[in-house]
Write an enzyme that holds these catalytic residues in place. Structure first.
Site, PDB file in Angstrom:
ATOM      1  N   LYS A 170       0.874  -1.193   0.000  1.00  0.00           N
ATOM      2  CA  LYS A 170       0.000   0.000   0.000  1.00  0.00           C
ATOM      3  C   LYS A 170       0.903   1.233   0.000  1.00  0.00           C
ATOM      4  O   LYS A 170       1.439   1.624   1.036  1.00  0.00           O
ATOM      5  CB  LYS A 170      -0.881  -0.032   1.265  1.00  0.00           C
ATOM      6  CG  LYS A 170      -2.240   0.595   1.132  1.00  0.00           C
ATOM      7  CD  LYS A 170      -2.259   2.080   0.847  1.00  0.00           C
ATOM      8  CE  LYS A 170      -2.027   2.934   2.081  1.00  0.00           C
ATOM      9  NZ  LYS A 170      -1.809   4.355   1.737  1.00  0.00           N
ATOM     10  N   GLU A 188       9.044   1.078  11.234  1.00  0.00           N
ATOM     11  CA  GLU A 188      10.138   2.050  11.111  1.00  0.00           C
ATOM     12  C   GLU A 188       9.466   3.421  11.167  1.00  0.00           C
ATOM     13  O   GLU A 188       8.743   3.800  10.246  1.00  0.00           O
ATOM     14  CB  GLU A 188      10.896   1.813   9.795  1.00  0.00           C
ATOM     15  CG  GLU A 188      12.284   2.404   9.809  1.00  0.00           C
ATOM     16  CD  GLU A 188      12.341   3.766   9.180  1.00  0.00           C
ATOM     17  OE1 GLU A 188      12.088   4.751   9.913  1.00  0.00           O
ATOM     18  OE2 GLU A 188      12.601   3.851   7.981  1.00  0.00           O
ATOM     19  N   CYS A 202      13.322  10.518   8.040  1.00  0.00           N
ATOM     20  CA  CYS A 202      13.072  10.166   9.442  1.00  0.00           C
ATOM     21  C   CYS A 202      14.347  10.190  10.268  1.00  0.00           C
ATOM     22  O   CYS A 202      14.303  10.391  11.471  1.00  0.00           O
ATOM     23  CB  CYS A 202      12.376   8.820   9.533  1.00  0.00           C
ATOM     24  SG  CYS A 202      13.026   7.633   8.381  1.00  0.00           S
ATOM     25  N   GLU A 210       8.854  15.735  15.775  1.00  0.00           N
ATOM     26  CA  GLU A 210       9.459  15.607  14.459  1.00  0.00           C
ATOM     27  C   GLU A 210       8.827  16.635  13.507  1.00  0.00           C
ATOM     28  O   GLU A 210       7.613  16.634  13.311  1.00  0.00           O
ATOM     29  CB  GLU A 210       9.206  14.186  13.936  1.00  0.00           C
ATOM     30  CG  GLU A 210       9.967  13.886  12.680  1.00  0.00           C
ATOM     31  CD  GLU A 210       9.776  12.447  12.219  1.00  0.00           C
ATOM     32  OE1 GLU A 210       8.656  11.920  12.343  1.00  0.00           O
ATOM     33  OE2 GLU A 210      10.746  11.862  11.717  1.00  0.00           O
TER      34      GLU A 210
HETATM   35  P1  ADP Z   1       2.526  11.045   7.343  1.00  0.00           P
HETATM   36  O1  ADP Z   1       1.785  11.543   8.555  1.00  0.00           O
HETATM   37  O2  ADP Z   1       3.928  11.472   7.300  1.00  0.00           O
HETATM   38  O3  ADP Z   1       1.782  11.178   6.048  1.00  0.00           O
HETATM   39  P2  ADP Z   1       1.628   8.412   7.863  1.00  0.00           P
HETATM   40  O4  ADP Z   1       2.152   7.606   8.968  1.00  0.00           O
HETATM   41  O5  ADP Z   1       0.270   9.020   8.009  1.00  0.00           O
HETATM   42  O6  ADP Z   1       2.702   9.499   7.570  1.00  0.00           O
HETATM   43  O7  ADP Z   1       1.613   7.598   6.494  1.00  0.00           O
HETATM   44  C1  ADP Z   1       2.457   6.531   6.187  1.00  0.00           C
HETATM   45  C2  ADP Z   1       1.654   5.450   5.506  1.00  0.00           C
HETATM   46  O8  ADP Z   1       0.660   4.985   6.428  1.00  0.00           O
HETATM   47  C3  ADP Z   1       0.867   5.896   4.263  1.00  0.00           C
HETATM   48  O9  ADP Z   1       0.886   4.852   3.308  1.00  0.00           O
HETATM   49  C4  ADP Z   1      -0.513   6.113   4.811  1.00  0.00           C
HETATM   50  O10 ADP Z   1      -1.534   5.973   3.829  1.00  0.00           O
HETATM   51  C5  ADP Z   1      -0.609   5.004   5.840  1.00  0.00           C
HETATM   52  N1  ADP Z   1      -1.616   5.228   6.892  1.00  0.00           N
HETATM   53  C6  ADP Z   1      -2.077   6.407   7.379  1.00  0.00           C
HETATM   54  N2  ADP Z   1      -3.029   6.204   8.290  1.00  0.00           N
HETATM   55  C7  ADP Z   1      -3.195   4.852   8.418  1.00  0.00           C
HETATM   56  C8  ADP Z   1      -4.036   4.004   9.210  1.00  0.00           C
HETATM   57  N3  ADP Z   1      -4.909   4.502  10.060  1.00  0.00           N
HETATM   58  N4  ADP Z   1      -3.894   2.669   9.059  1.00  0.00           N
HETATM   59  C9  ADP Z   1      -2.991   2.136   8.216  1.00  0.00           C
HETATM   60  N5  ADP Z   1      -2.191   2.889   7.436  1.00  0.00           N
HETATM   61  C10 ADP Z   1      -2.283   4.228   7.523  1.00  0.00           C
END
Ligand code: ADP
Length: 483
Positions: free
Chosen positions: A179, A255, A289, A386
Site C-alpha cells: 500500500k 520504522e 526520518c 518531528e
Molecule cells: P505522514 O503523517 O507522514 O503522512 P503516515 O504515517 O500518516 O505518515 O503515512 C504513512 C503510511 O501509512 C501511508 O501509506 C498512509 O496511507 C498510511 N496510513 C495512514 N493512516 C493509516 C491508518 N490509520 N492505518 C494504516 N495505514 C495508515
C-alpha cells in the site's frame, strides 16, 4: 525530460484493475500544486481481493517453492530494468514527490537498484542450522517465508521504501500486498510493471493504491495477513500495532519517526561538519526520518559554526525540482508545508531565533527556505517533535557529561551523528547513544547491506542487510530420532 504520466490502477494477480468502488483520487505535483494524474482509490474490498490473490500465490507454491536461485534471478532482472529506465523513473518520482532530480537520479534510483541486487544475491543463501542437542536426535532448523505480507509505505522515498520492503520479502518467498502512500503512488506502480516484466508470477506482488484509514487499516487488520511491515509516523505505527494485536496477532515491524542528535565538537573538522550538518537536515527537504534535526554545537565554536552554516544554507539552490542544479525541491504536500511553517512559529513563540529561512521560498509550489533555528533547548516543542522539513534546531553545549543524556532525552532513537577527531570519544558516544544507526564524521550514509531501524518509539525490526530476512522468515525446529 517530458515523460507521459499515466493514470494509476490497482495491481492484483498481475492484472491492472480499477477499484471496486470505481473511485479515483488526484495525484498532485507539489512543485506546481497542479494535478499530475489520478489513481484508483482502493479500499477494504480491494484489500480483500489483493490478500486473496497473495494467499493463493503463496499456497500454490509458485513462488516459495520456485528455486531460490530463480527467485534471485527475477529480482536481479528487476534491478536491471530499473537501471534501464532510471531516467524515466527518476523524473516520475521527482514530479510526484517534489524532490530534486539530482537526488532521485543519484540517490533514490541507485539505492533502489542496489537493494534489489543485494537481495537477489541473498535469495539462495537463506538457510537453517543443525544444532547439537542432548540424546540420540538430529535437530535442525528450517527458515521458512512468513507468508502473506502487508507493506505500508510513506511518501518521502516512495520508490526506495518499496524496494527496502519488497527486496527481502520477495527474496524469502513471501507474497505481498503493498500500500503506497496516497501522496506518491506512481513510482511503486511503475516498479510493479517492471517486476512483472522481470518474471514475477501472478499474485506474488499486489499493489493497492488508496488512503491510510481505509486501505491501510484494512491491510493491518486483515485476518489472513501473516505479517505487516510499516514505515511512517509514530502515531500511525502505534495504530498498526494495535490493529495487528486486536485481530490475528500478525507479526509487526515498524520504522517510525526520529529526532536525531547531530553533535559537533570543537575538535572536529569544522568545514566537514558544516557540510555534514547541511546534508543531515536539508537532504530530501528534511523529509527524512533520520534527519539530523537536533544540532548540538560545542559552545566554543558555536557562533563560528552557525555563521558558516547560515552562509551555506543560504547558498542552497531551492526551486524547480526538474532542474539538475536544484539542491532542494518542494515539500510533498500543502499539509506538510503548513505543518512545517507552523512549527517554525511555535519555535519562535518558545524563544528560538530564526537566523535564516523560516518562510516559503516561492509563491507557487510547496517550497520552504532552508531554515536554521538558534537558541533552541531540548524542552522546546521544535526539539521534541518531528518537524519533517528543512528546519534544523541548534542547541549549544559545554558540559560533555550531560551531552549523552540530552542526546538520549527524546522518545525517538532512529539515528545519531557525531563530529570529532577524538576516536575514543566518538566510539564511546556510538556505544552510549540509543539509536539504531550512528554516523561518525559522516551523515545520511546508506547501503543495502547495512541494517537500518529504530530504538524506542522509532520502532523495531531492522530493514536492509541480512537482518531484514528475519522480518520475513520464521524458524521451524525439526527433531529426528536417530534410534
Ligand atoms: P505522514 O503523517 O507522514 O503522512 P503516515 O504515517 O500518516 O505518515 O503515512 C504513512 C503510511 O501509512 C501511508 O501509506 C498512509 O496511507 C498510511 N496510513 C495512514 N493512516 C493509516 C491508518 N490509520 N492505518 C494504516 N495505514 C495508515
Amino acid at each position: 525530460m517530458g515523460i507521459q504520466v499515466k493514470p494509476g490502477k490497482i495491481l492484483i494477480n498481475n492484472e491492472w484493475t480499477e477499484s471496486l468502488s470505481g473511485k479515483r483520487f488526484d495525484v498532485i505535483n507539489p512543485a506546481t500544486e497542479e494535478k499530475l494524474t489520478d489513481c484508483a482509490e482502493g479500499d477494504k474490498k480491494d484489500i480483500e481481493r489483493a490478500v486473496l490473490a497473495a494467499r493463493r500465490a503463496f499456497e500454490s507454491g509458485a513462488w516459495k517453492k520456485m528455486s531460490a536461485r530463480e527467485r534471485g534471478r527475477i529480482l536481479n532482472r528487476a534491478a536491471q530494468l530499473l537501471e534501464k529506465h532510471r531516467h524515466e523513473i527518476a523524473e516520475l518520482e521527482t514530479l510526484n514527490n517534489g524532490k530534486p532530480i539530482s537526488e532521485t537520479l543519484h540517490v533514490d534510483l541507485p539505492l533502489a537498484i542496489e537493494t534489489f541486487e543485494y537481495y537477489s544475491g541473498l535469495a539462495d543463501k537463506i538457510h537453517g542450522e543443525t544444532i547439537p542437542v542432548n540424546g540420540p536426535f538430529l535437530n535442525y532448523t528450517l527458515r521458512e517465508p512468513a507468508g502473506v505480507v502487508g507493506q505500508i509505505i510513506p511518501w518521502n522515498f516512495p520508490l526506495l521504501m518499496a524496494a527496502w520492503k519488497l527486496g527481502p520479502a520477495l527474496a524469502t518467498g513471501c507474497t505481498v500486498v503493498l500500500k503506497p502512500a496516497e501522496q506518491t503512488p506512481l513510482s511503486a506502480l511503475r516498479l510493479g510493471e517492471l517486476l512483472i516484466e522481470a518474471g514475477l508470477p501472478a499474485g506474488v506482488l499486489n499493489i493497492v493504491t488508496g488512503f491510510g484509514p481505509t486501505a491501510g487499516a484494512a491491510l493491518a487488520q486483515h485476518m489472513d495477513v501473516d505479517k505487516v511491515a510499516f514505515t511512517g509516523s509514530t502515531g500511525v505505527g502505534k495504530m498498526v500495532m494495535k490493529m495487528a494485536s486486536e485481530t490475528n496477532l500478525k507479526r509487526v515491524s515498524l520504522e517510525l519517526g526520529g529526532k536525531a542528535p547531530n553533535i559537533i565538537f570543537a575538535d572536529s573538522d569544522l568545514d566537514a561538519a558544516v557540510n555534514g550538518a547541511l546534508r543531515g537536515i536539508f537532504f530530501n527537504q528534511g523529509e527524512v526520518c533520520c534527519a539530523g534535526s537536533r544540532l548540538f554545537v560545542e559552545k566554543s565554536v558555536h557562533d563560528e559554526f552557525l555563521s558558516k552554516l547560515k552562509t551555506k544554507a543560504e547558498k542552497l539552490v531551492v526551486g524547480n525540482p526538474l532542474d539538475p542544479k536544484t539542491q532542494m525541491g518542494a515539500q510533498v504536500s500543502e499539509e506538510q508545508f503548513k505543518k512545517i511553517l507552523s512549527y517554525v512559529e511555535q519555535g519562535k513563540k518558545e524563544g528560538a531565533k530564526v537566523i535564516t529561512g523560516g518562510t516559503p521560498a516561492q509563491n507557487k509550489g510547496y517550497f520552504i527556505k532552508p531554515t536554521v533555528l538558534e537558541g533552541v533547548t531540548n524542552q522546546m516543542t521544535v526539539a521534541r517533535e518531528e518537524i519533517f522539513g528543512p528546519v534544523v534546531c541548534a542547541l549549544s553545549f559545554t558540559n560533555t557529561e550531560d551531552l549523552i543524556h540530552q542526546a538520549n532525552d527524546t522518545i525517538y532513537g532512529l539515528s545519531a551523528g557525531i563530529w570529532t577527531r577524538d576516536i575514543g570519544k566518538a566510539h564511546r558516544f556510538a556505544k552510549e547513544v540509543k539509536a539504531g544507526t550512528v554516523w561518525i564524521n559522516c551523515y545520511n550514509q546508506f547501503d543495502a547491506a547495512s541494517p537500518f531501524g529504530g530504538f524506542k518509539q522509532s520502532g523495531f525490526g531492522r530493514e536492509l542487510g541480512e537482518h531484514a530476512l528475519e522480518l520475513y522468515t520464521q524458524v521451524k525446529s525439526v527433531w529426528v530420532s536417530l534410534d
